[in-house]
Design a protein around this motif. Structure first.
Motif, short mmCIF file in Angstrom:
data_model
loop_
_atom_site.label_atom_id
_atom_site.label_comp_id
_atom_site.label_asym_id
_atom_site.label_seq_id
_atom_site.Cartn_x
_atom_site.Cartn_y
_atom_site.Cartn_z
N PRO A 142 3.40 33.75 26.70
CA PRO A 142 2.22 32.94 26.37
C PRO A 142 0.89 33.62 26.68
O PRO A 142 -0.11 33.38 26.00
CB PRO A 142 2.40 31.69 27.25
CG PRO A 142 3.88 31.60 27.48
CD PRO A 142 4.32 33.03 27.62
N VAL A 143 0.90 34.51 27.67
CA VAL A 143 -0.33 35.25 28.01
C VAL A 143 -0.61 36.28 26.91
O VAL A 143 -1.75 36.42 26.45
CB VAL A 143 -0.21 35.95 29.38
CG1 VAL A 143 -1.53 36.61 29.76
CG2 VAL A 143 0.22 34.97 30.47
N LEU A 144 0.42 36.98 26.48
CA LEU A 144 0.26 37.95 25.38
C LEU A 144 -0.29 37.25 24.13
O LEU A 144 -1.21 37.76 23.47
CB LEU A 144 1.60 38.62 25.05
CG LEU A 144 2.27 39.43 26.16
CD1 LEU A 144 3.62 39.96 25.69
CD2 LEU A 144 1.38 40.58 26.61
N GLU A 145 0.27 36.07 23.84
CA GLU A 145 -0.18 35.32 22.67
C GLU A 145 -1.62 34.86 22.83
O GLU A 145 -2.41 34.92 21.88
CB GLU A 145 0.75 34.13 22.43
CG GLU A 145 0.48 33.37 21.14
CD GLU A 145 0.67 34.20 19.88
OE1 GLU A 145 -0.01 33.89 18.87
OE2 GLU A 145 1.49 35.15 19.87
N ALA A 146 -1.99 34.42 24.02
CA ALA A 146 -3.37 33.97 24.28
C ALA A 146 -4.36 35.11 24.06
O ALA A 146 -5.45 34.91 23.51
CB ALA A 146 -3.49 33.42 25.70
N VAL A 147 -3.98 36.31 24.49
CA VAL A 147 -4.86 37.49 24.30
C VAL A 147 -5.03 37.76 22.81
O VAL A 147 -6.14 37.95 22.31
CB VAL A 147 -4.28 38.73 25.02
CG1 VAL A 147 -5.10 39.97 24.68
CG2 VAL A 147 -4.27 38.50 26.54
N ALA A 148 -3.91 37.76 22.09
CA ALA A 148 -3.97 38.02 20.64
C ALA A 148 -4.82 36.97 19.93
O ALA A 148 -5.65 37.29 19.07
CB ALA A 148 -2.56 38.07 20.06
N GLN A 149 -4.62 35.70 20.30
CA GLN A 149 -5.39 34.61 19.67
C GLN A 149 -6.89 34.77 19.93
O GLN A 149 -7.72 34.47 19.07
CB GLN A 149 -4.92 33.25 20.21
CG GLN A 149 -3.52 32.86 19.77
CD GLN A 149 -3.39 32.60 18.28
OE1 GLN A 149 -4.34 32.22 17.61
NE2 GLN A 149 -2.20 32.85 17.75
N ALA A 150 -7.23 35.28 21.12
CA ALA A 150 -8.65 35.44 21.49
C ALA A 150 -9.27 36.68 20.84
O ALA A 150 -10.48 36.88 20.91
CB ALA A 150 -8.79 35.52 23.01
N SER A 151 -8.44 37.50 20.20
CA SER A 151 -8.96 38.75 19.62
C SER A 151 -9.64 38.54 18.28
O SER A 151 -10.22 39.48 17.72
CB SER A 151 -7.81 39.76 19.45
OG SER A 151 -7.02 39.43 18.32
N GLY A 152 -9.53 37.34 17.74
CA GLY A 152 -10.16 37.06 16.45
C GLY A 152 -9.50 37.79 15.29
O GLY A 152 -10.14 38.09 14.29
N GLY A 153 -8.21 38.07 15.43
CA GLY A 153 -7.47 38.70 14.33
C GLY A 153 -7.31 40.21 14.47
O GLY A 153 -6.60 40.83 13.67
N THR A 154 -7.96 40.82 15.45
CA THR A 154 -7.81 42.27 15.66
C THR A 154 -6.39 42.60 16.10
O THR A 154 -5.84 43.63 15.74
CB THR A 154 -8.81 42.77 16.73
OG1 THR A 154 -10.11 42.29 16.41
CG2 THR A 154 -8.86 44.27 16.79
N ILE A 155 -5.81 41.69 16.90
CA ILE A 155 -4.43 41.88 17.37
C ILE A 155 -3.55 40.81 16.72
O ILE A 155 -3.86 39.62 16.78
CB ILE A 155 -4.35 41.75 18.90
CG1 ILE A 155 -5.15 42.89 19.58
CG2 ILE A 155 -2.91 41.76 19.38
CD1 ILE A 155 -5.39 42.67 21.06
N THR A 156 -2.45 41.26 16.11
CA THR A 156 -1.45 40.32 15.58
C THR A 156 -0.18 40.47 16.42
O THR A 156 0.11 41.56 16.93
CB THR A 156 -1.13 40.61 14.10
OG1 THR A 156 -0.72 41.98 13.97
CG2 THR A 156 -2.33 40.35 13.22
N THR A 157 0.57 39.40 16.59
CA THR A 157 1.79 39.45 17.38
C THR A 157 3.02 39.30 16.49
O THR A 157 3.01 38.54 15.52
CB THR A 157 1.81 38.35 18.46
OG1 THR A 157 1.52 37.09 17.86
CG2 THR A 157 0.81 38.64 19.57
N HIS A 158 4.07 40.02 16.86
CA HIS A 158 5.31 40.06 16.08
C HIS A 158 6.47 40.02 17.08
O HIS A 158 6.66 40.98 17.84
CB HIS A 158 5.35 41.33 15.24
CG HIS A 158 4.12 41.53 14.41
ND1 HIS A 158 4.02 41.11 13.11
CD2 HIS A 158 2.90 42.05 14.74
CE1 HIS A 158 2.80 41.38 12.65
NE2 HIS A 158 2.11 41.95 13.62
#
Length: 201
Positions: free
Chosen positions: A95-111
């Motif tokens: 959930p922390v990894l996902e929170a970081v990605a969500q806060a990146s504004g689309g720069t980071i996508t999770t898979h």
């Protein structure tokens, strides 16, 4: 030229965080968990992990330094995350990894990839010869080549894990102590290490 870690098709076929969570919920409704091994014990761990993830989804507050560092990331990255529903460390970290990605504004996508369905991937990122998860592999979004990797847990928790393992404690006691550490730490160590990772990009 570095080789892509995964094909574009395989990356596109991975789970999103939402579909990963939905898969776990659907399996739980059948008294099952992810992966080939099925037992009441693993199903019970998964139930606990769903509660952990749901709580963290609501409560994770990103550190100001992490947000500032994230704002400096301009290049797009794909975060390949190897996990399983029964894994307690994954429940504390994903959930922390996902929170970081969500806060990146689309720069980071999770898979999200399930470990036991993707052993060829997992076996490229062993920890002391073991298939420890969760594992984060940071890919250049354009080339899908590896930039860096992280996991399975913050350094302090990893040292604690090794110390507890050396004591041959019963799993319940081992697990209680480790999750007690996560509860006290409130994701701070994970966030600090992710801040350092982002600075290194």
């Amino acid at each position: 030229m570095a080789t892509p870690v995964v094909s574009a098709e395989r990356l596109a076929a991975s789970y999103t965080y939402s579909s990963y969570r939905q898969l776990i919920d659907a399996l739980q409704a059948e008294g099952k968990t992810t992966g080939p091994q099925q037992s009441e014990l693993l199903t019970n761990y998964t139930r606990l992990n769903v509660q952990r993830m749901s709580r963290l989804d609501k409560t994770v507050q990103l550190l100001p330094e992490l947000r500032e560092t994230l704002a400096q990331v301009r290049k797009p990255y794909a975060w390949l995350i190897i996990t399983e529903g029964w894994c307690g460390d994954a429940a504390q970290i994903v959930p922390v990894l996902e929170a970081v990605a969500q806060a990146s504004g689309g720069t980071i996508t999770t898979h999200y990839f399930l470990r036991d369905e993707n052993l060829d991937l997992m076996d490229q990122y062993l920890t002391a010869g073991g298939r420890s998860i969760p594992k984060l592999v940071v890919l250049d979004a354009a080339t899908r080549t590896e930039v860096t990797s992280w996991g399975p847990r913050p350094a302090t928790a990893q040292q604690m894990f090794l110390d507890l393992k050396a004591q041959n404690l019963p799993f319940e006691e081992f697990s209680t102590q480790l999750h007690g550490w996560y509860a006290k730490d409130k994701t701070q160590s994970t966030q600090q290490e992710l801040t350092d990772l982002l600075k290194s990009l």
